[in-house]
Design a protein around this motif. Sequence first.
Motif, PDB file in Angstrom:
ATOM      1  N   UNK A  12       0.843  -1.205   0.000  1.00  0.00           N
ATOM      2  CA  UNK A  12       0.000   0.000   0.000  1.00  0.00           C
ATOM      3  C   UNK A  12       0.877   1.254   0.000  1.00  0.00           C
ATOM      4  N   UNK A  13       1.844   1.303  -0.889  1.00  0.00           N
ATOM      5  CA  UNK A  13       2.843   2.370  -0.859  1.00  0.00           C
ATOM      6  C   UNK A  13       2.241   3.755  -1.051  1.00  0.00           C
ATOM      7  N   UNK A  14       1.183   3.869  -1.846  1.00  0.00           N
ATOM      8  CA  UNK A  14       0.627   5.195  -2.103  1.00  0.00           C
ATOM      9  C   UNK A  14      -0.151   5.707  -0.894  1.00  0.00           C
ATOM     10  N   UNK A  15      -0.891   4.834  -0.232  1.00  0.00           N
ATOM     11  CA  UNK A  15      -1.558   5.241   0.997  1.00  0.00           C
ATOM     12  C   UNK A  15      -0.522   5.544   2.079  1.00  0.00           C
ATOM     13  N   UNK A  16       0.520   4.733   2.146  1.00  0.00           N
ATOM     14  CA  UNK A  16       1.578   4.981   3.124  1.00  0.00           C
ATOM     15  C   UNK A  16       2.285   6.302   2.844  1.00  0.00           C
ATOM     16  N   UNK A  17       2.429   6.662   1.586  1.00  0.00           N
ATOM     17  CA  UNK A  17       3.031   7.953   1.248  1.00  0.00           C
ATOM     18  C   UNK A  17       2.240   9.099   1.872  1.00  0.00           C
ATOM     19  N   UNK A  18       0.925   9.073   1.719  1.00  0.00           N
ATOM     20  CA  UNK A  18       0.090  10.120   2.307  1.00  0.00           C
ATOM     21  C   UNK A  18       0.172  10.081   3.838  1.00  0.00           C
ATOM     22  N   UNK A  19       0.188   8.873   4.403  1.00  0.00           N
ATOM     23  CA  UNK A  19       0.323   8.716   5.846  1.00  0.00           C
ATOM     24  C   UNK A  19       1.610   9.355   6.350  1.00  0.00           C
ATOM     25  N   UNK A  20       2.728   9.064   5.683  1.00  0.00           N
ATOM     26  CA  UNK A  20       4.022   9.589   6.131  1.00  0.00           C
ATOM     27  C   UNK A  20       4.101  11.103   5.980  1.00  0.00           C
ATOM     28  N   UNK A  21       3.395  11.659   5.018  1.00  0.00           N
ATOM     29  CA  UNK A  21       3.339  13.123   4.921  1.00  0.00           C
ATOM     30  C   UNK A  21       2.707  13.707   6.176  1.00  0.00           C
ATOM     31  N   UNK A  22       1.629  13.071   6.658  1.00  0.00           N
ATOM     32  CA  UNK A  22       0.983  13.562   7.877  1.00  0.00           C
ATOM     33  C   UNK A  22       1.832  13.287   9.105  1.00  0.00           C
ATOM     34  N   UNK A  23       2.522  12.150   9.135  1.00  0.00           N
ATOM     35  CA  UNK A  23       3.433  11.843  10.247  1.00  0.00           C
ATOM     36  C   UNK A  23       4.550  12.881  10.323  1.00  0.00           C
ATOM     37  N   UNK A  24       5.081  13.263   9.172  1.00  0.00           N
ATOM     38  CA  UNK A  24       6.147  14.276   9.138  1.00  0.00           C
ATOM     39  C   UNK A  24       5.668  15.592   9.742  1.00  0.00           C
ATOM     40  N   UNK A  25       4.439  15.997   9.429  1.00  0.00           N
ATOM     41  CA  UNK A  25       3.897  17.229  10.006  1.00  0.00           C
ATOM     42  C   UNK A  25       3.706  17.086  11.524  1.00  0.00           C
ATOM     43  N   UNK A  26       3.251  15.920  11.967  1.00  0.00           N
ATOM     44  CA  UNK A  26       3.058  15.691  13.405  1.00  0.00           C
ATOM     45  C   UNK A  26       4.386  15.685  14.150  1.00  0.00           C
ATOM     46  N   UNK A  27       5.428  15.162  13.489  1.00  0.00           N
ATOM     47  CA  UNK A  27       6.768  15.211  14.094  1.00  0.00           C
ATOM     48  C   UNK A  27       7.216  16.651  14.223  1.00  0.00           C
ATOM     49  N   UNK A  28       6.935  17.456  13.221  1.00  0.00           N
ATOM     50  CA  UNK A  28       7.310  18.865  13.267  1.00  0.00           C
ATOM     51  C   UNK A  28       6.691  19.584  14.450  1.00  0.00           C
ATOM     52  N   UNK A  29       5.444  19.241  14.796  1.00  0.00           N
ATOM     53  CA  UNK A  29       4.789  19.856  15.947  1.00  0.00           C
ATOM     54  C   UNK A  29       5.475  19.463  17.249  1.00  0.00           C
ATOM     55  N   UNK A  30       5.916  18.207  17.355  1.00  0.00           N
ATOM     56  CA  UNK A  30       6.642  17.764  18.553  1.00  0.00           C
ATOM     57  C   UNK A  30       7.979  18.479  18.655  1.00  0.00           C
ATOM     58  N   UNK A  31       8.680  18.569  17.540  1.00  0.00           N
ATOM     59  CA  UNK A  31       9.989  19.236  17.521  1.00  0.00           C
ATOM     60  C   UNK A  31       9.864  20.706  17.918  1.00  0.00           C
ATOM     61  N   UNK A  32       8.825  21.356  17.426  1.00  0.00           N
ATOM     62  CA  UNK A  32       8.610  22.762  17.770  1.00  0.00           C
ATOM     63  C   UNK A  32       8.354  22.941  19.259  1.00  0.00           C
ATOM     64  N   UNK A  33       7.748  21.943  19.860  1.00  0.00           N
ATOM     65  CA  UNK A  33       7.409  22.029  21.283  1.00  0.00           C
ATOM     66  C   UNK A  33       8.584  21.653  22.171  1.00  0.00           C
ATOM     67  N   UNK A  34       9.351  20.641  21.780  1.00  0.00           N
ATOM     68  CA  UNK A  34      10.440  20.140  22.629  1.00  0.00           C
ATOM     69  C   UNK A  34      11.798  20.708  22.250  1.00  0.00           C
ATOM     70  N   UNK A  35      11.913  21.167  21.005  1.00  0.00           N
ATOM     71  CA  UNK A  35      13.185  21.713  20.551  1.00  0.00           C
ATOM     72  C   UNK A  35      14.205  20.687  20.125  1.00  0.00           C
ATOM     73  N   UNK A  36      13.794  19.420  20.053  1.00  0.00           N
ATOM     74  CA  UNK A  36      14.751  18.382  19.677  1.00  0.00           C
ATOM     75  C   UNK A  36      14.128  17.299  18.828  1.00  0.00           C
TER      76      UNK A  36
END
Length: 389
Positions: A12-36
């Motif tokens: 399911x590589x195409x669905x996983x591609x969209x999933x990982x795009x959202x995961x990347x954004x969610x990681x960005x929110x954690x990084x912005x909050x923790x700084x690491x």
Amino acid sequence: MLLSVIIVNYNVKYFLEQCLCSVRKAIGAVTAETGGPDVEVWVVDNNSTDKSIEYLQGRFPFVQYIKNPVNQGFSKANNQAIQKAAGKYILFLNPDTILPEDAFTKCIAFMESTADAGALGVQMIDGTGQYLKESKRGFPSLWVSFCKMSGLTRWLPHSKIFARYYMGHLSNQETNKVDILSGAFMMVKKAALDKTGGFDEQFFMYGEDIDLSYRIQQAGYHNYYFAPCTIIHFKGESTRKDSKYVRQFYKAMVQFVQKHFHGELAWFYTGLLEAVIWLRAAITVVSREHGERSIKYEGTPSFYLAGDEKSGNEVRSVLSSFPNYSITAVPEDAKEWIFCEGPAYSFAQIIDQLKTCPSWLKPFIHASGTYTIVGSHSKDQRGYVIVME
């Protein structure tokens, strides 16, 4: 490391591609909050034949990949990554999901502030915005299972007595302790996993989340349904309601009963489940192909592009050259909408929009910078993919 995300992929590589795009954004929110860099992502590929790893590696270099030479099953593949994971919390995530940007920050904050929480699940909707009842479930005792299999749960969906399988007496909009969480999004304290162990590998597919949820409770923790976070789970993409699915699902239930139920009624419960396996398989006539499929319509489908303008232009520039598709500027002229994620239109906004979609609308999602559009319009059918390359 604060969080380890584990995703098991199979074709399911195409669905996983969209999933990982959202995961990347969610990681960005954690990084912005923790700084690491406090989040790691593991993708375990179970010998996909669609060249998933080759397709994804260059697009998502922050992901760590494990490529299995054979299909190890859901439980064993997750356990492979657990052995390597360094997070305080482990998130088991399906590849056919899309998360809001604040998913990780919200869920981690709840886990940090709730001492007795061993695991957390969230509110899930399907690709049309409909609430998925398996977001929260009760322990499948003999009575609860009888109500589910006999139809009492469906006829009395909010009864505390008859609808406990999906805990229908609890509001979908309120956080509550529940018995069973879905493996599509299951955040677990690593300390709890250290006590319980990972997934039981006798469950190849289905039932493993029920078993782990039960063992987490047995270890003295509580499982929580966390209502403030909503994700999309294109359930039809990973769950095929054909006779093979029915046999696998109920076989898993038999395994669960044989493992955890003892006493005089255990044999009766097992026999009942085995009878249901053959009954349900006999009346199931749904037949679908494996893997993702290209969209097929009679005539020329007309799409309306909603959301981020730049992301929408990515879609417009490609689809406009395809004779099989057209794009309209009038929302009322289209039954197919493509929600375009980008700087001006977040995944969270798409999720909120899906919740209000009329029943006749067929939604699709395009993440900015990708060459794919995905959608799933029934939890019992495979999803659709439009590849723009």
